[in-house]
Design a protein around this motif. Structure first.
Motif, short mmCIF file in Angstrom:
data_model
loop_
_atom_site.label_atom_id
_atom_site.label_comp_id
_atom_site.label_asym_id
_atom_site.label_seq_id
_atom_site.Cartn_x
_atom_site.Cartn_y
_atom_site.Cartn_z
N THR A 148 85.33 -16.87 -5.12
CA THR A 148 85.60 -15.89 -4.06
C THR A 148 84.32 -15.23 -3.59
N MET A 149 83.42 -14.93 -4.53
CA MET A 149 82.15 -14.31 -4.15
C MET A 149 81.33 -15.22 -3.25
N THR A 150 81.35 -16.52 -3.54
CA THR A 150 80.58 -17.45 -2.71
C THR A 150 81.09 -17.46 -1.28
N MET A 151 82.38 -17.28 -1.11
CA MET A 151 82.95 -17.26 0.25
C MET A 151 82.66 -15.94 0.96
N MET A 152 82.56 -14.87 0.18
CA MET A 152 82.27 -13.56 0.78
C MET A 152 80.82 -13.43 1.22
N TYR A 153 79.92 -14.15 0.55
CA TYR A 153 78.49 -14.02 0.83
C TYR A 153 77.88 -15.40 1.11
N PRO A 154 78.18 -15.98 2.27
CA PRO A 154 77.70 -17.33 2.56
C PRO A 154 76.18 -17.43 2.70
N GLY A 155 75.49 -16.30 2.88
CA GLY A 155 74.04 -16.32 3.03
C GLY A 155 73.28 -16.27 1.71
N ILE A 156 74.01 -16.15 0.60
CA ILE A 156 73.39 -16.07 -0.73
C ILE A 156 73.58 -17.40 -1.44
N ARG A 157 72.57 -17.81 -2.19
CA ARG A 157 72.68 -19.03 -2.99
C ARG A 157 73.27 -18.68 -4.36
N PHE A 158 74.41 -19.26 -4.67
CA PHE A 158 75.07 -19.02 -5.95
C PHE A 158 74.91 -20.24 -6.84
N HIS A 159 74.68 -19.98 -8.13
CA HIS A 159 74.52 -21.04 -9.13
C HIS A 159 75.52 -20.72 -10.24
N GLN A 160 76.63 -21.45 -10.29
CA GLN A 160 77.78 -21.07 -11.11
C GLN A 160 77.95 -22.02 -12.29
N TYR A 161 77.94 -21.44 -13.48
CA TYR A 161 78.07 -22.22 -14.71
C TYR A 161 79.25 -21.68 -15.51
N ILE A 162 80.18 -22.56 -15.81
CA ILE A 162 81.44 -22.18 -16.47
C ILE A 162 81.54 -22.89 -17.82
N ARG A 163 81.63 -22.12 -18.90
CA ARG A 163 81.80 -22.75 -20.21
C ARG A 163 83.14 -23.46 -20.28
N ASP A 164 83.09 -24.73 -20.66
CA ASP A 164 84.31 -25.53 -20.83
C ASP A 164 84.85 -25.25 -22.22
N ALA A 165 85.58 -24.15 -22.35
CA ALA A 165 86.10 -23.72 -23.64
C ALA A 165 87.52 -24.22 -23.89
N TYR A 166 88.24 -24.55 -22.81
CA TYR A 166 89.65 -24.95 -22.94
C TYR A 166 89.93 -26.12 -22.01
N ASN A 167 90.68 -27.08 -22.49
CA ASN A 167 91.07 -28.20 -21.65
C ASN A 167 91.85 -27.70 -20.43
N THR A 168 91.60 -28.31 -19.30
CA THR A 168 92.35 -27.99 -18.09
C THR A 168 93.68 -28.75 -18.10
N PRO A 169 94.57 -28.47 -17.15
CA PRO A 169 95.84 -29.21 -17.10
C PRO A 169 95.66 -30.72 -17.03
#
Length: 267
Positions: A148-169
C-alpha cells in the motif's frame, strides 16, 4: 496516534539535526517474526515468546547495522504488537541484540487497526526519503501494508524484503503471499546480497557478513526453539526461491548456504 508519532519523530529530529535534510534512505523494520521469533500464528507458542528477550533471528542486528552505516540510513521499528504487552521485551531484545539505534513505534491504546499504515505514512511524510528499505514477515499484514505504501508514494523507491516464516496457501499454509516488487528472504544474507546489487552496501561489508554468518547458519542443528537461531522450529519456507547463484563465484560459501536453505525449507 498522530501526536504519538509526531512526538517521537520530534525527539529524533532534535537528536540528529534536520533529518529531512539528509534522510535519503530510511529503514522501516517490523520486529516479531522479522528480527525476533514470535510464532504469531500460534497463540499458545506465541505467548511463550512474549517475554523472551534473548531469542533472535541470527544476523539481523548485523544486517541492520551495516545498512545504517553504508546507506547512512535512519532506522524505524514499527510493530502492531501492543505497547503494554511487548514494549519491554522488544526494547530489551533490540538492546541485547545490539540493533542500531532507532525510533520504536508500538501499537498504543490510542492506535487503530491501521496503526502501521498511519505510522509509516507519517514517517515518510516527515523524512521525505528517496529510498525506503522495508523488512517484514508473512505472518500477518506486512506484505499488504508495504505494498500500500508503494502505491501511495510512486516517486519513492521501495525495497521490500519479507521473511518467509510461514507457508502460503500455495503450499497449504496460512502465510501471506507476496505482492509485485516484494522478495522473500529466510536469512539476512539474501537481503545483504540484494542490497549490494542495488548499490546500498559495500562489497567489504557484504563479505564480512557472509564470512561471519554463513558458517553459523550452516552449522545450526535441528529446529531450535530458543536462542539466536536461523531456522526456529516453526518456520516453514517452501515459497522461498534462491536467486544468488551469480554471487557464488565471489562468495563460495554461499553454495553451502543454498544447500542448507533448500534442505530446511523443503523438509
Amino acid at each position: 496516534m498522530k501526536s504519538f508519532v509526531v512526538r517521537f519523530l520530534a525527539v529524533l529530529l532534535l537528536v540528529s539535526g534536520s533529518l529531512a535534510s539528509y534522510a535519503q534512505t530510511i529503514v522501516i523494520s517490523d520486529i516479531d517474526d522479522t528480527v525476533r521469533p514470535q510464532y504469531v500464528q500460534d497463540l499458545m507458542d506465541s505467548a511463550k515468546y512474549a517475554f523472551d528477550k534473548d531469542s533472535l533471528f541470527i544476523g539481523m542486528s548485523e544486517l541492520l547495522q551495516v545498512i545504517a552505516k553504508d546507506a547512512d540510513a535512519s532506522v524505524f521499528y514499527v510493530t502492531r504488537a501492543p505497547e503494554w504487552l511487548m514494549a519491554k521485551t522488544h526494547k530489551e531484545s533490540l538492546k541485547r541484540g545490539r540493533f542500531p539505534a532507532g525510533v520504536y513505534f508500538p501499537r498504543t491504546v490510542h492506535s487503530k487497526d491501521n496503526h502501521k499504515y498511519k505510522v509509516i505514512e507519517e514517517i515518510i511524510d516527515r523524512t521525505k526519503p528517496s529510498d525506503v528499505i522495508m523488512l517484514g514477515d508473512n505472518g500477518e499484514a506486512d506484505p499488504k501494508v508495504y505494498n500500500t505504501m508503494t502505491m501511495m508514494y510512486p516517486g519513492i523507491r521501495f525495497h521490500q524484503y519479507i521473511r518467509d516464516a510461514y507457508n502460503t496457501p500455495k503450499f497449504g499454509g496460512e502465510g501471506t503471499s507476496l505482492y509485485l516488487g516484494q522478495q522473500f528472504f529466510v536469512t539476512p544474507v539474501e537481503v545483504a546480497l540484494d542490497l549490494q546489487r542495488r548499490g546500498f552496501l559495500k562489497n567489504s561489508s557484504v563479505r564480512s557478513l557472509v564470512d561471519y554468518l554463513v558458517p553459523r547458519i550452516v552449522a545450526e542443528k535441528g529446529k531450535p526453539k530458543r536462542g539466536v537461531m536461523a531456522f526456529p522450529y516453526f518456520v516453514e519456507c517452501r515459497d522461498f526461491l534462491w536467486f544468488w547463484d551469480q554471487e557464488i563465484s565471489v562468495y563460495p560459501s554461499l553454495l553451502d548456504l543454498k544447500a542448507k536453505i533448500e534442505k530446511r525449507c523443503n523438509n
